[in-house]
Motif scaffolding. Structure first.
Motif, PDB file in Angstrom:
ATOM      1  N   LEU A   1       2.837  18.002 -11.604  1.00 41.27           N
ATOM      2  CA  LEU A   1       2.879  17.801 -10.063  1.00 41.27           C
ATOM      3  C   LEU A   1       3.645  16.476  -9.666  1.00 41.27           C
TER       4      LEU A   1
ATOM      5  N   PHE B   1       5.794  17.210  -4.036  1.00 42.81           N
ATOM      6  CA  PHE B   1       4.451  16.831  -4.338  1.00 42.81           C
ATOM      7  C   PHE B   1       4.398  15.474  -4.809  1.00 42.81           C
TER       8      PHE B   1
ATOM      9  N   ARG C   1      -1.081  21.106   2.327  1.00 44.35           N
ATOM     10  CA  ARG C   1      -0.488  21.591   1.079  1.00 44.35           C
ATOM     11  C   ARG C   1      -0.506  20.682  -0.125  1.00 44.35           C
ATOM     12  N   LEU C   2      -0.098  19.689   0.111  1.00 43.38           N
ATOM     13  CA  LEU C   2       0.030  18.267  -0.666  1.00 43.38           C
ATOM     14  C   LEU C   2      -1.421  18.050  -0.883  1.00 43.38           C
TER      15      LEU C   2
ATOM     16  N   GLY D   1      -3.172  20.506  -3.480  1.00 43.69           N
ATOM     17  CA  GLY D   1      -2.280  20.693  -4.736  1.00 43.69           C
ATOM     18  C   GLY D   1      -2.904  19.361  -5.701  1.00 43.69           C
ATOM     19  N   TRP D   2      -3.100  18.319  -5.116  1.00 39.34           N
ATOM     20  CA  TRP D   2      -3.668  17.048  -5.723  1.00 39.34           C
ATOM     21  C   TRP D   2      -4.938  16.970  -5.816  1.00 39.34           C
TER      22      TRP D   2
END
Length: 218
Positions: free
Chosen positions: A89, A95, A156-157, A160-161
């Motif tokens: 990631l 990201f 979206r960031l 994902g994290w």
């Protein structure tokens, strides 16, 4: 008529039994004249057919004895290991911006917003509001479009994290050996769970390229 019906039923039963016997003989011939894969002879008849089916069935990969421990289990793909997911990631486009300091992160988001404002938000807004006839409406429209897309980008960031952080925090993870149809749960060993908890708390610590190499030193 009744005796004829019973006689017909008896004849059908005999034909069915003969057909099953022929199928059993063909099966035994196909498996090697009643010999199993290991060379042991199998008895004929119904019991032999059942044993032939058991011997011919390939061993399931999931049937093998495995530890089911995350990141030490051969069934767990390397790309699905939480520490490796954190490393991937950080190296993924965009990201990696989330691992920057707050000031640097704000600058990167500003660059993303500016790029979205210049293209495609402003050209699209100029189609509806010509720049020399309605400049304020054109700029506000382009600003709205760039803001919405930037907000979706931030979401979206975050997703994902958050996904990677959740897998680091939990002691039990879901893994897929080759696809959704063979997914399974795996429990992390104590050492791995402690290491992942530390990565989750710090989150900016660089994950090692081989996070489980130290486990084999003993």
């Amino acid at each position: 008529l009744a005796p004829l019906r019973y006689e017909k039923d008896d004849q059908s039963s005999e034909e069915e039994a003969e057909r099953l016997a022929n199928l059993d003989a063909q099966l035994n011939a196909f498996l090697g004249a009643g010999m199993g894969p290991g060379g042991a002879a199998l008895d004929g008849g119904e019991g032999g057919a059942e044993a032939s089916f058991v011997a011919a069935r390939p061993a399931s990969k999931r049937g093998e004895a495995k530890s089911k421990l995350a990141l030490q289990d051969e069934a767990v793909p390397e790309s699905q290991q939480p520490a490796q997911e954190l490393e991937d990631l950080k190296e993924a486009p965009f990201f990696s911006m989330a691992a920057l300091e707050d000031a640097d992160f704000a600058k990167q988001i500003g660059i993303v917003y500016g790029a979205l404002f210049v293209f495609p938000s402003l050209p699209i807004s100029l189609i509806t509001y010509p720049l020399f006839e309605a400049p304020i409406q054109a700029i506000l429209s382009a600003n709205l479009g760039a803001t919405v897309v930037t907000f979706l980008f931030l979401i979206r960031l975050y997703v994902g994290w958050s996904y990677v952080g959740d897998r680091l925090e939990k002691d039990v993870g879901y893994y897929e050996e080759s696809g959704w149809y063979d997914g399974f749960l795996a429990v992390k060993p104590p050492e791995v769970a402690q290491r992942d908890q530390l990565l989750y708390q710090l989150f900016n610590v660089a994950a090692p390229s081989d996070p489980y190499d130290y486990l084999s030193e003993d």
